[in-house]
Design a protein around this motif. Structure first.
Motif, PDB file in Angstrom:
ATOM      1  N   TYR A 405       0.821  -1.249   0.053  1.00  8.27           N
ATOM      2  CA  TYR A 405      -0.060  -0.023  -0.061  1.00  8.27           C
ATOM      3  C   TYR A 405       0.952   1.243   0.051  1.00  8.27           C
ATOM      4  CZ  TYR A 405      -4.555  -2.231   0.580  1.00  8.27           C
ATOM      5  OH  TYR A 405      -5.811  -2.797   0.629  1.00  8.27           O
ATOM      6  N   GLU A 406       1.984   1.073   0.651  1.00 16.12           N
ATOM      7  CA  GLU A 406       2.640   2.393   0.866  1.00 16.12           C
ATOM      8  C   GLU A 406       3.526   2.880  -0.411  1.00 16.12           C
ATOM      9  OE1 GLU A 406       3.203   4.974   3.996  1.00 16.12           O
ATOM     10  OE2 GLU A 406       1.250   3.896   3.022  1.00 16.12           O
ATOM     11  N   LEU A 407       3.944   1.776  -1.168  1.00 17.39           N
ATOM     12  CA  LEU A 407       4.498   1.771  -2.361  1.00 17.39           C
ATOM     13  C   LEU A 407       3.603   2.264  -3.302  1.00 17.39           C
ATOM     14  CD1 LEU A 407       7.094  -1.072  -2.416  1.00 17.39           C
ATOM     15  CD2 LEU A 407       7.656   1.329  -2.022  1.00 17.39           C
ATOM     16  N   PHE A 408       2.263   1.840  -3.658  1.00 21.12           N
ATOM     17  CA  PHE A 408       1.516   2.153  -4.793  1.00 21.12           C
ATOM     18  C   PHE A 408       0.360   3.030  -4.377  1.00 21.12           C
ATOM     19  CE2 PHE A 408       3.513  -2.158  -5.814  1.00 21.12           C
ATOM     20  CZ  PHE A 408       3.765  -1.715  -6.878  1.00 21.12           C
ATOM     21  N   GLY A 409       0.117   3.042  -3.229  1.00 26.60           N
ATOM     22  CA  GLY A 409      -0.932   4.147  -2.768  1.00 26.60           C
ATOM     23  C   GLY A 409      -0.830   5.622  -2.862  1.00 26.60           C
ATOM     24  N   PRO A 410       0.291   6.156  -2.607  1.00 26.40           N
ATOM     25  CA  PRO A 410       0.508   7.620  -3.132  1.00 26.40           C
ATOM     26  C   PRO A 410       0.413   7.776  -4.567  1.00 26.40           C
ATOM     27  CG  PRO A 410       2.222   6.849  -1.255  1.00 26.40           C
ATOM     28  CD  PRO A 410       1.468   5.499  -1.862  1.00 26.40           C
TER      29      PRO A 410
END
Length: 445
Positions: A405-410
Protein backbone atom coordinates in the motif's frame (compact mmCIF):
# COMPACT_ATOMS: atom_id res chain seq x y z
CA UNK A 1 38.24 -3.46 2.75
CA UNK A 2 34.96 -2.85 4.56
CA UNK A 3 36.14 -4.78 7.60
CA UNK A 4 39.37 -2.73 7.63
CA UNK A 5 37.42 0.55 7.59
CA UNK A 6 35.17 -0.67 10.39
CA UNK A 7 38.24 -1.43 12.49
CA UNK A 8 39.82 2.00 12.11
CA UNK A 9 36.66 4.15 12.22
CA UNK A 10 35.38 4.56 15.76
CA UNK A 11 32.12 6.43 16.24
CA UNK A 12 30.34 7.48 19.40
CA UNK A 13 26.62 6.72 19.73
CA UNK A 14 25.78 10.39 19.16
CA UNK A 15 27.89 10.56 16.00
CA UNK A 16 26.34 7.34 14.72
CA UNK A 17 22.80 8.68 15.25
CA UNK A 18 23.54 12.00 13.54
CA UNK A 19 25.19 10.31 10.56
CA UNK A 20 22.28 7.90 10.21
CA UNK A 21 19.73 10.73 10.24
CA UNK A 22 21.75 12.72 7.70
CA UNK A 23 22.16 9.73 5.37
CA UNK A 24 18.43 8.94 5.65
CA UNK A 25 17.33 12.46 4.66
CA UNK A 26 19.89 12.74 1.84
CA UNK A 27 18.89 9.31 0.48
CA UNK A 28 15.23 10.35 0.46
CA UNK A 29 15.93 13.67 -1.26
CA UNK A 30 18.18 12.15 -3.93
CA UNK A 31 15.69 9.44 -4.75
CA UNK A 32 12.92 12.02 -4.99
CA UNK A 33 14.76 13.47 -8.02
CA UNK A 34 14.46 10.11 -9.74
CA UNK A 35 10.79 9.90 -8.72
CA UNK A 36 10.18 13.29 -10.33
CA UNK A 37 11.57 12.01 -13.64
CA UNK A 38 9.33 8.94 -13.37
CA UNK A 39 6.39 11.19 -12.36
CA UNK A 40 5.94 9.39 -9.04
CA UNK A 41 5.01 11.10 -5.76
CA UNK A 42 7.95 12.03 -3.54
CA UNK A 43 6.43 9.91 -0.74
CA UNK A 44 7.08 6.76 -2.76
CA UNK A 45 10.72 7.81 -3.25
CA UNK A 46 11.20 8.34 0.48
CA UNK A 47 9.78 4.89 1.25
CA UNK A 48 12.00 3.21 -1.35
CA UNK A 49 15.00 5.10 0.05
CA UNK A 50 14.17 3.68 3.46
CA UNK A 51 14.05 0.16 2.05
CA UNK A 52 17.41 0.65 0.29
CA UNK A 53 19.25 1.89 3.41
CA UNK A 54 17.30 -0.45 5.66
CA UNK A 55 18.35 -3.70 7.35
CA UNK A 56 17.60 -5.83 4.27
CA UNK A 57 19.75 -3.91 1.79
CA UNK A 58 22.63 -1.48 2.51
CA UNK A 59 22.11 -1.99 6.23
CA UNK A 60 23.39 -5.56 5.82
CA UNK A 61 26.89 -4.10 5.40
CA UNK A 62 26.73 -2.88 9.02
CA UNK A 63 28.95 0.07 8.19
CA UNK A 64 28.73 2.61 11.06
CA UNK A 65 26.36 5.47 10.29
CA UNK A 66 25.43 4.12 6.84
CA UNK A 67 21.83 2.99 6.96
CA UNK A 68 19.92 0.95 9.50
CA UNK A 69 21.46 -2.38 10.50
CA UNK A 70 18.40 -3.92 12.19
CA UNK A 71 14.70 -3.38 12.74
CA UNK A 72 15.51 -2.73 16.40
CA UNK A 73 17.74 0.18 15.37
CA UNK A 74 14.89 1.65 13.29
CA UNK A 75 12.66 1.34 16.35
CA UNK A 76 15.18 3.47 18.25
CA UNK A 77 14.25 6.42 16.01
CA UNK A 78 10.55 6.07 16.87
CA UNK A 79 10.47 9.48 18.56
CA UNK A 80 10.88 11.18 15.15
CA UNK A 81 7.92 9.22 13.78
CA UNK A 82 5.76 10.14 16.77
CA UNK A 83 6.59 13.83 16.41
CA UNK A 84 6.01 13.76 12.64
CA UNK A 85 2.60 12.13 13.10
CA UNK A 86 1.78 14.81 15.66
CA UNK A 87 2.50 17.59 13.15
CA UNK A 88 0.58 15.74 10.43
CA UNK A 89 -2.49 15.46 12.68
CA UNK A 90 -2.07 19.11 13.73
CA UNK A 91 -2.11 20.14 10.07
CA UNK A 92 -5.18 18.00 9.31
CA UNK A 93 -6.95 19.80 12.16
CA UNK A 94 -6.86 22.83 9.88
CA UNK A 95 -9.49 21.09 7.73
CA UNK A 96 -12.06 21.24 10.54
CA UNK A 97 -12.82 24.94 10.46
CA UNK A 98 -16.44 25.62 11.46
CA UNK A 99 -17.15 27.34 8.15
CA UNK A 100 -15.96 24.27 6.27
CA UNK A 101 -17.72 21.78 8.54
CA UNK A 102 -21.04 23.46 7.88
CA UNK A 103 -20.60 22.67 4.21
CA UNK A 104 -19.13 19.14 4.29
CA UNK A 105 -19.16 17.98 7.93
CA UNK A 106 -22.18 15.68 7.59
CA UNK A 107 -20.94 14.22 4.31
CA UNK A 108 -17.43 13.56 5.66
CA UNK A 109 -18.78 11.88 8.81
CA UNK A 110 -21.15 9.53 6.98
CA UNK A 111 -18.55 8.63 4.35
CA UNK A 112 -15.82 8.01 6.97
CA UNK A 113 -18.05 5.61 8.91
CA UNK A 114 -19.54 3.71 5.97
CA UNK A 115 -16.31 3.21 4.01
CA UNK A 116 -14.47 2.00 7.13
CA UNK A 117 -17.22 -0.47 8.06
CA UNK A 118 -17.51 -1.72 4.48
CA UNK A 119 -13.78 -2.48 4.39
CA UNK A 120 -14.05 -4.36 7.70
CA UNK A 121 -17.05 -6.41 6.58
CA UNK A 122 -15.51 -7.43 3.24
CA UNK A 123 -12.12 -8.33 4.73
CA UNK A 124 -13.76 -10.29 7.58
CA UNK A 125 -15.98 -12.20 5.14
CA UNK A 126 -13.09 -13.00 2.77
CA UNK A 127 -10.68 -14.09 5.49
CA UNK A 128 -13.26 -16.14 7.37
CA UNK A 129 -13.97 -17.93 4.09
CA UNK A 130 -10.22 -18.44 3.59
CA UNK A 131 -10.02 -19.84 7.13
CA UNK A 132 -11.99 -22.91 6.04
CA UNK A 133 -9.46 -23.51 3.26
CA UNK A 134 -6.39 -22.84 5.44
CA UNK A 135 -7.57 -23.59 9.02
CA UNK A 136 -4.09 -24.24 10.40
CA UNK A 137 -2.61 -21.04 8.98
CA UNK A 138 -5.48 -18.60 9.31
CA UNK A 139 -7.52 -18.77 12.52
CA UNK A 140 -10.76 -16.91 13.20
CA UNK A 141 -9.15 -14.46 15.69
CA UNK A 142 -6.61 -13.49 13.00
CA UNK A 143 -9.40 -12.90 10.46
CA UNK A 144 -11.42 -10.77 12.89
CA UNK A 145 -8.47 -8.55 13.90
CA UNK A 146 -7.29 -8.05 10.30
CA UNK A 147 -10.81 -6.98 9.38
CA UNK A 148 -10.59 -4.24 12.01
CA UNK A 149 -7.13 -3.14 10.89
CA UNK A 150 -8.56 -2.73 7.37
CA UNK A 151 -10.39 0.40 8.55
CA UNK A 152 -7.19 2.41 9.05
CA UNK A 153 -6.02 4.86 6.37
CA UNK A 154 -2.61 6.58 6.45
CA UNK A 155 -3.13 10.35 6.79
CA UNK A 156 0.58 11.05 6.31
CA UNK A 157 0.94 9.73 2.75
CA UNK A 158 -2.31 11.37 1.67
CA UNK A 159 -1.36 14.74 3.13
CA UNK A 160 2.09 14.67 1.51
CA UNK A 161 0.64 14.00 -1.95
CA UNK A 162 -1.86 16.85 -1.48
CA UNK A 163 0.95 19.18 -0.42
CA UNK A 164 3.44 18.19 -3.09
CA UNK A 165 1.03 18.79 -5.95
CA UNK A 166 -0.87 21.65 -4.24
CA UNK A 167 -4.14 19.80 -4.77
CA UNK A 168 -7.26 21.94 -4.47
CA UNK A 169 -10.86 21.10 -5.23
CA UNK A 170 -13.99 19.33 -4.03
CA UNK A 171 -12.27 15.95 -3.63
CA UNK A 172 -9.37 17.36 -1.60
CA UNK A 173 -11.77 19.36 0.60
CA UNK A 174 -13.56 16.23 1.75
CA UNK A 175 -10.60 13.82 1.60
CA UNK A 176 -8.60 15.12 4.58
CA UNK A 177 -11.57 15.29 7.00
CA UNK A 178 -12.59 11.76 5.98
CA UNK A 179 -9.05 10.46 6.59
CA UNK A 180 -8.99 12.13 10.01
CA UNK A 181 -12.41 10.80 11.06
CA UNK A 182 -11.43 7.40 9.68
CA UNK A 183 -8.91 7.01 12.51
CA UNK A 184 -11.56 7.60 15.18
CA UNK A 185 -13.82 4.99 13.56
CA UNK A 186 -10.87 2.62 13.23
CA UNK A 187 -10.02 2.87 16.94
CA UNK A 188 -13.54 1.84 17.94
CA UNK A 189 -13.82 -0.99 15.40
CA UNK A 190 -10.37 -2.32 16.32
CA UNK A 191 -11.06 -2.26 20.06
CA UNK A 192 -14.31 -4.16 19.63
CA UNK A 193 -12.88 -6.70 17.16
CA UNK A 194 -9.72 -7.16 19.21
CA UNK A 195 -11.81 -7.85 22.31
CA UNK A 196 -13.85 -10.42 20.39
CA UNK A 197 -10.64 -12.05 19.08
CA UNK A 198 -9.21 -12.31 22.61
CA UNK A 199 -12.50 -13.80 23.80
CA UNK A 200 -12.30 -16.42 21.03
CA UNK A 201 -8.73 -17.28 21.96
CA UNK A 202 -9.02 -17.16 25.76
CA UNK A 203 -12.68 -18.03 26.21
CA UNK A 204 -13.32 -14.88 28.30
CA UNK A 205 -15.55 -11.96 27.27
CA UNK A 206 -14.46 -8.58 28.70
CA UNK A 207 -17.08 -5.86 28.19
CA UNK A 208 -14.83 -3.13 29.62
CA UNK A 209 -11.96 -3.68 27.18
CA UNK A 210 -14.34 -4.08 24.23
CA UNK A 211 -16.57 -1.03 24.74
CA UNK A 212 -15.59 1.16 27.71
CA UNK A 213 -11.83 1.57 27.12
CA UNK A 214 -12.02 2.55 23.40
CA UNK A 215 -14.82 5.06 24.03
CA UNK A 216 -12.87 6.60 26.91
CA UNK A 217 -9.76 6.79 24.72
CA UNK A 218 -11.60 8.82 22.07
CA UNK A 219 -13.37 11.10 24.57
CA UNK A 220 -10.25 11.78 26.65
CA UNK A 221 -8.17 12.34 23.51
CA UNK A 222 -10.58 14.98 22.25
CA UNK A 223 -10.79 16.63 25.69
CA UNK A 224 -6.99 16.75 26.06
CA UNK A 225 -6.64 18.16 22.54
CA UNK A 226 -9.28 20.81 23.26
CA UNK A 227 -7.57 21.90 26.48
CA UNK A 228 -4.15 22.10 24.82
CA UNK A 229 -5.62 23.96 21.83
CA UNK A 230 -7.34 26.54 24.05
CA UNK A 231 -4.16 27.05 26.11
CA UNK A 232 -2.06 27.29 22.94
CA UNK A 233 -4.36 29.92 21.43
CA UNK A 234 -4.36 31.91 24.68
CA UNK A 235 -0.55 31.99 25.02
CA UNK A 236 0.04 32.66 21.30
CA UNK A 237 -1.52 36.12 21.66
CA UNK A 238 1.23 37.27 24.01
CA UNK A 239 3.81 37.08 21.19
CA UNK A 240 3.91 39.33 18.16
CA UNK A 241 7.04 38.19 16.28
CA UNK A 242 6.60 35.40 13.75
CA UNK A 243 9.64 33.50 15.02
CA UNK A 244 8.32 33.33 18.59
CA UNK A 245 4.84 32.40 17.43
CA UNK A 246 6.31 29.58 15.36
CA UNK A 247 8.41 28.48 18.33
CA UNK A 248 5.43 28.22 20.64
CA UNK A 249 3.43 26.40 17.94
CA UNK A 250 6.17 23.76 17.60
CA UNK A 251 6.49 23.57 21.38
CA UNK A 252 2.79 22.88 21.88
CA UNK A 253 2.75 20.12 19.28
CA UNK A 254 5.71 18.48 21.07
CA UNK A 255 4.01 18.89 24.46
CA UNK A 256 0.76 17.46 23.13
CA UNK A 257 2.49 14.44 21.58
CA UNK A 258 4.27 13.82 24.89
CA UNK A 259 1.08 14.08 26.95
CA UNK A 260 -0.76 11.75 24.57
CA UNK A 261 1.69 8.98 25.49
CA UNK A 262 0.59 9.02 29.13
CA UNK A 263 -1.43 5.98 30.26
CA UNK A 264 -3.99 6.04 33.08
CA UNK A 265 -5.18 2.93 34.91
CA UNK A 266 -8.12 2.63 37.31
CA UNK A 267 -8.48 -1.06 38.07
CA UNK A 268 -9.62 -2.82 34.91
CA UNK A 269 -10.26 0.51 33.18
CA UNK A 270 -7.28 1.57 31.08
CA UNK A 271 -7.32 5.06 29.61
CA UNK A 272 -4.92 5.83 26.80
CA UNK A 273 -4.75 8.65 24.28
CA UNK A 274 -4.55 8.63 20.50
CA UNK A 275 -1.82 11.10 19.55
CA UNK A 276 -3.48 11.53 16.14
CA UNK A 277 -6.82 12.53 17.66
CA UNK A 278 -5.25 14.71 20.35
CA UNK A 279 -3.07 16.66 17.89
CA UNK A 280 -5.91 16.87 15.38
CA UNK A 281 -8.11 18.50 18.04
CA UNK A 282 -5.20 20.79 18.97
CA UNK A 283 -5.06 22.03 15.37
CA UNK A 284 -8.86 22.26 15.10
CA UNK A 285 -9.23 24.46 18.20
CA UNK A 286 -6.28 26.65 17.20
CA UNK A 287 -7.56 27.20 13.65
CA UNK A 288 -11.04 28.15 14.83
CA UNK A 289 -9.99 30.47 17.67
CA UNK A 290 -6.85 32.15 16.33
CA UNK A 291 -7.09 34.94 13.75
CA UNK A 292 -3.65 34.32 12.25
CA UNK A 293 -3.78 30.50 12.27
CA UNK A 294 -3.46 30.11 8.48
CA UNK A 295 -0.18 32.05 8.43
CA UNK A 296 1.19 29.96 11.32
CA UNK A 297 0.18 26.74 9.58
CA UNK A 298 2.13 27.74 6.47
CA UNK A 299 5.22 28.57 8.53
CA UNK A 300 5.00 25.29 10.45
CA UNK A 301 4.72 23.37 7.16
CA UNK A 302 8.07 24.76 5.99
CA UNK A 303 9.75 23.91 9.31
CA UNK A 304 8.53 20.30 9.24
CA UNK A 305 9.63 19.48 5.66
CA UNK A 306 12.86 17.60 6.62
CA UNK A 307 11.05 15.91 9.51
CA UNK A 308 8.49 14.44 7.11
CA UNK A 309 11.23 13.19 4.76
CA UNK A 310 12.87 11.40 7.70
CA UNK A 311 9.49 10.04 8.80
CA UNK A 312 8.80 8.31 5.49
CA UNK A 313 12.36 7.02 5.12
CA UNK A 314 12.02 5.47 8.60
CA UNK A 315 8.70 3.94 7.53
CA UNK A 316 10.41 2.38 4.53
CA UNK A 317 13.30 1.05 6.63
CA UNK A 318 10.79 -0.46 9.07
CA UNK A 319 9.15 -2.64 6.41
CA UNK A 320 10.11 -6.26 7.09
CA UNK A 321 10.94 -7.81 3.71
CA UNK A 322 11.33 -11.24 5.29
CA UNK A 323 7.53 -11.65 5.19
CA UNK A 324 7.86 -12.54 1.50
CA UNK A 325 9.63 -15.75 2.50
CA UNK A 326 6.40 -17.26 3.88
CA UNK A 327 3.96 -18.18 1.08
CA UNK A 328 0.97 -18.44 3.45
CA UNK A 329 1.50 -14.85 4.61
CA UNK A 330 1.70 -13.73 0.98
CA UNK A 331 -1.59 -15.49 0.11
CA UNK A 332 -3.46 -14.07 3.12
CA UNK A 333 -1.85 -10.67 2.49
CA UNK A 334 -3.04 -10.62 -1.14
CA UNK A 335 -6.61 -11.52 -0.11
CA UNK A 336 -6.49 -8.81 2.57
CA UNK A 337 -5.22 -6.19 0.10
CA UNK A 338 -7.79 -7.05 -2.60
CA UNK A 339 -10.83 -7.05 -0.32
CA UNK A 340 -9.75 -4.03 1.73
CA UNK A 341 -9.28 -2.11 -1.51
CA UNK A 342 -12.74 -3.17 -2.71
CA UNK A 343 -14.23 -2.21 0.65
CA UNK A 344 -12.61 1.23 0.66
CA UNK A 345 -13.56 1.98 -2.93
CA UNK A 346 -17.16 0.75 -2.96
CA UNK A 347 -17.77 1.92 0.62
CA UNK A 348 -16.72 5.45 -0.29
CA UNK A 349 -18.55 5.23 -3.64
CA UNK A 350 -21.84 4.17 -2.06
CA UNK A 351 -21.58 6.63 0.85
CA UNK A 352 -20.73 9.56 -1.45
CA UNK A 353 -23.63 8.60 -3.71
CA UNK A 354 -25.93 8.42 -0.68
CA UNK A 355 -24.84 11.90 0.47
CA UNK A 356 -25.29 13.28 -3.08
CA UNK A 357 -21.67 14.41 -3.37
CA UNK A 358 -20.09 15.77 -6.52
CA UNK A 359 -19.45 13.16 -9.21
CA UNK A 360 -15.66 13.54 -8.87
CA UNK A 361 -15.94 12.59 -5.18
CA UNK A 362 -18.17 9.60 -5.94
CA UNK A 363 -15.78 8.22 -8.57
CA UNK A 364 -12.36 8.89 -7.05
CA UNK A 365 -12.56 9.27 -3.25
CA UNK A 366 -12.24 5.53 -2.59
CA UNK A 367 -8.95 5.33 -4.50
CA UNK A 368 -7.40 8.05 -2.32
CA UNK A 369 -8.20 6.07 0.85
CA UNK A 370 -5.98 3.08 0.03
CA UNK A 371 -2.64 4.11 1.68
CA UNK A 372 -2.06 2.38 5.01
CA UNK A 373 0.84 2.69 7.45
CA UNK A 374 1.36 4.02 10.99
CA UNK A 375 -2.07 3.47 12.56
CA UNK A 376 -2.38 -0.03 11.07
CA UNK A 377 1.14 -0.95 12.23
CA UNK A 378 0.28 0.32 15.71
CA UNK A 379 -2.83 -1.88 15.79
CA UNK A 380 -0.84 -4.91 14.61
CA UNK A 381 1.79 -4.25 17.29
CA UNK A 382 -0.94 -4.31 19.96
CA UNK A 383 -2.07 -7.68 18.61
CA UNK A 384 1.52 -8.99 18.56
CA UNK A 385 2.05 -7.99 22.19
CA UNK A 386 -1.14 -9.61 23.52
CA UNK A 387 -2.00 -12.55 21.29
CA UNK A 388 1.31 -14.44 21.12
CA UNK A 389 1.85 -16.43 17.92
CA UNK A 390 -1.54 -15.33 16.61
CA UNK A 391 -0.52 -11.69 17.06
CA UNK A 392 2.82 -12.27 15.35
CA UNK A 393 1.01 -13.64 12.29
CA UNK A 394 -1.31 -10.60 12.26
CA UNK A 395 1.68 -8.26 12.39
CA UNK A 396 3.49 -9.99 9.51
CA UNK A 397 0.40 -9.95 7.28
CA UNK A 398 -0.15 -6.30 8.13
CA UNK A 399 3.47 -5.44 7.31
CA UNK A 400 3.14 -7.20 3.95
CA UNK A 401 0.03 -5.17 3.14
CA UNK A 402 1.60 -1.91 4.33
CA UNK A 403 4.60 -2.51 2.08
CA UNK A 404 2.34 -2.83 -0.96
CA UNK A 405 0.00 0.00 0.00
CA UNK A 406 2.75 2.48 0.84
CA UNK A 407 4.58 1.90 -2.44
CA UNK A 408 1.51 2.09 -4.70
CA UNK A 409 -1.04 4.01 -2.59
CA UNK A 410 0.49 7.51 -3.03
CA UNK A 411 0.75 7.00 -6.80
CA UNK A 412 -2.92 5.97 -7.00
CA UNK A 413 -3.88 8.96 -4.83
CA UNK A 414 -2.08 11.27 -7.25
CA UNK A 415 -3.84 9.71 -10.25
CA UNK A 416 -7.25 10.03 -8.57
CA UNK A 417 -6.65 13.70 -7.71
CA UNK A 418 -5.57 14.39 -11.31
CA UNK A 419 -8.66 12.66 -12.70
CA UNK A 420 -10.85 14.67 -10.32
CA UNK A 421 -9.24 17.88 -11.51
CA UNK A 422 -7.77 18.74 -8.08
CA UNK A 423 -4.20 18.55 -9.38
CA UNK A 424 -3.48 20.82 -12.32
CA UNK A 425 -0.48 19.54 -14.28
CA UNK A 426 1.71 22.29 -15.67
CA UNK A 427 1.93 22.36 -19.49
CA UNK A 428 5.28 21.34 -20.92
CA UNK A 429 7.20 24.35 -22.21
CA UNK A 430 8.87 24.02 -25.58
CA UNK A 431 12.53 24.94 -25.83
CA UNK A 432 13.17 28.29 -27.52
CA UNK A 433 9.49 29.14 -27.01
CA UNK A 434 10.46 32.81 -26.81
CA UNK A 435 11.48 32.88 -30.50
CA UNK A 436 8.20 31.49 -31.82
CA UNK A 437 6.06 33.90 -33.84
CA UNK A 438 3.19 35.44 -31.89
CA UNK A 439 0.48 33.70 -33.91
CA UNK A 440 2.07 30.26 -33.28
CA UNK A 441 2.58 30.98 -29.60
CA UNK A 442 -1.08 31.93 -29.19
CA UNK A 443 -2.18 28.86 -31.06
CA UNK A 444 -0.08 26.67 -28.83
CA UNK A 445 -1.64 28.15 -25.73
Amino acid sequence: MLAFLQDIIKLSDTTRVLLTIGVAIIAGLLLSRLAKILKLPAVTAYLVAGILIGPFCIGLLEFPGLGFHSLEQVEGFKIFSEVALGFIAFTIGNEFRVSQLKAIGKQATVIAILQALTATILVDAALIGLHFLMPETLTLPVAVVLGAIATATAPAATLMVVRQYKAKGKLTDILLPVVALDDAVGLIVFAVSFGVAKAMQNGQFDLISIIVNPLLEIVFSLVLGFIMGALFTFLERFFSSNSKRLTIAITFVLLTVGLSMVKLEFGSVHIGFSSLLVCMMLGTVFCNLCDFSEDMMERADKWTAPLFVLFFVLNGAELDLSVFANWSIVIVGIVYIVFRSLGKYFGAYGAAKLMKCDESIVKYLGITLLPQAGVAIGMSLTAANELGETGALIRNICLFAVLVYELFGPMLTKIALIKAGDIQLKPVKLKHDHILPNHLRKGKN
